[in-house]
Design a protein around this motif. Structure first.
Motif, PDB file in Angstrom:
ATOM      1  N   ILE A 103      40.311 -11.120  38.140  1.00 44.60           N
ATOM      2  CA  ILE A 103      38.879 -10.856  38.068  1.00 44.60           C
ATOM      3  C   ILE A 103      38.162 -12.123  37.632  1.00 44.60           C
ATOM      4  O   ILE A 103      38.522 -12.731  36.621  1.00 44.60           O
ATOM      5  N   TYR A 104      37.168 -12.489  38.400  1.00 44.22           N
ATOM      6  CA  TYR A 104      36.365 -13.678  38.115  1.00 44.22           C
ATOM      7  C   TYR A 104      34.979 -13.247  37.667  1.00 44.22           C
ATOM      8  O   TYR A 104      34.362 -12.377  38.291  1.00 44.22           O
ATOM      9  N   TRP A 105      34.500 -13.894  36.601  1.00 44.62           N
ATOM     10  CA  TRP A 105      33.181 -13.611  36.046  1.00 44.62           C
ATOM     11  C   TRP A 105      32.300 -14.847  36.108  1.00 44.62           C
ATOM     12  O   TRP A 105      32.786 -15.965  35.980  1.00 44.62           O
ATOM     13  N   GLY A 106      31.015 -14.614  36.248  1.00 42.34           N
ATOM     14  CA  GLY A 106      30.074 -15.690  36.080  1.00 42.34           C
ATOM     15  C   GLY A 106      29.749 -15.878  34.606  1.00 42.34           C
ATOM     16  O   GLY A 106      30.268 -15.170  33.740  1.00 42.34           O
ATOM     17  N   GLN A 107      28.835 -16.818  34.339  1.00 41.25           N
ATOM     18  CA  GLN A 107      28.505 -17.151  32.951  1.00 41.25           C
ATOM     19  C   GLN A 107      27.419 -16.256  32.388  1.00 41.25           C
ATOM     20  O   GLN A 107      27.179 -16.248  31.185  1.00 41.25           O
ATOM     21  N   GLY A 108      26.757 -15.503  33.249  1.00 41.59           N
ATOM     22  CA  GLY A 108      25.722 -14.572  32.819  1.00 41.59           C
ATOM     23  C   GLY A 108      24.327 -15.158  32.877  1.00 41.59           C
ATOM     24  O   GLY A 108      24.135 -16.376  32.836  1.00 41.59           O
ATOM     25  N   THR A 109      23.359 -14.265  32.980  1.00 37.20           N
ATOM     26  CA  THR A 109      21.949 -14.654  32.949  1.00 37.20           C
ATOM     27  C   THR A 109      21.211 -13.652  32.058  1.00 37.20           C
ATOM     28  O   THR A 109      21.423 -12.440  32.162  1.00 37.20           O
ATOM     29  N   GLN A 110      20.358 -14.185  31.185  1.00 35.75           N
ATOM     30  CA  GLN A 110      19.685 -13.349  30.187  1.00 35.75           C
ATOM     31  C   GLN A 110      18.460 -12.670  30.788  1.00 35.75           C
ATOM     32  O   GLN A 110      17.630 -13.323  31.424  1.00 35.75           O
ATOM     33  N   VAL A 111      18.357 -11.383  30.576  1.00 28.51           N
ATOM     34  CA  VAL A 111      17.168 -10.622  30.937  1.00 28.51           C
ATOM     35  C   VAL A 111      16.589 -10.038  29.648  1.00 28.51           C
ATOM     36  O   VAL A 111      17.289  -9.333  28.916  1.00 28.51           O
ATOM     37  N   THR A 112      15.338 -10.348  29.380  1.00 27.22           N
ATOM     38  CA  THR A 112      14.669  -9.830  28.185  1.00 27.22           C
ATOM     39  C   THR A 112      13.408  -9.102  28.608  1.00 27.22           C
ATOM     40  O   THR A 112      12.526  -9.697  29.236  1.00 27.22           O
ATOM     41  N   VAL A 113      13.340  -7.825  28.278  1.00 22.62           N
ATOM     42  CA  VAL A 113      12.185  -7.000  28.609  1.00 22.62           C
ATOM     43  C   VAL A 113      11.390  -6.765  27.336  1.00 22.62           C
ATOM     44  O   VAL A 113      11.953  -6.347  26.324  1.00 22.62           O
ATOM     45  N   PHE A 114      10.075  -7.051  27.375  1.00 23.88           N
ATOM     46  CA  PHE A 114       9.239  -6.889  26.197  1.00 23.88           C
ATOM     47  C   PHE A 114       8.119  -5.905  26.489  1.00 23.88           C
ATOM     48  O   PHE A 114       7.733  -5.694  27.646  1.00 23.88           O
ATOM     49  N   SER A 115       7.581  -5.337  25.419  1.00 26.96           N
ATOM     50  CA  SER A 115       6.503  -4.347  25.579  1.00 26.96           C
ATOM     51  C   SER A 115       5.136  -4.973  25.442  1.00 26.96           C
ATOM     52  O   SER A 115       5.012  -6.127  25.031  1.00 26.96           O
TER      53      SER A 115
END
Length: 115
Positions: A103-115
């Protein structure tokens, strides 16, 4: 060497949209299963969506109807279109694929949802 690179994360107001990309090199997305997972702070990594080699898709119930996974074979890229984002969608988003039992994974990307 198989590599996955996620992009497209960022800051977004609740109710907004983002499109994440997972660009794959070293193998083809055609015919392979590619998944999106996410990990919020202090939580375990959880499944979000999958697209099979034949194009069948499946989603975590909390995102069904809001997120859409798709694949562009020509660009060797898998997308995650995220609409109607909620605060609970805040996390690092990862894509993965399995090749010959690894299994290969990427490094990820941050998602931030604000109100």
């Amino acid at each position: 060497q198989v590599q996955l690179v996620e992009s497209g994360g960022g800051l977004v107001r609740a109710g907004g949209s983002l499109r994440l990309s997972c660009t794959v090199s070293g193998t083809t997305v055609t015919g392979n299963i590619v998944d999106w997972y996410r990990q919020a702070p202090d939580n375990q990594r959880e499944f979000v969506a999958t697209v099979t080699g034949s194009g069948t898709t499946d989603y975590q119930p909390s995102v069904k109807g809001r997120f859409t996974i798709s694949r562009d074979n020509a660009k060797n890229t898998v997308y995650l279109q995220m609409n109607s984002l909620k605060l609970d969608d805040t996390a690092v988003y990862y894509c993965n694929t399995a090749i010959a039992g690894t299994i290969y994974w990427g490094q990820g990307t941050q998602v931030t949802v604000f109100s």
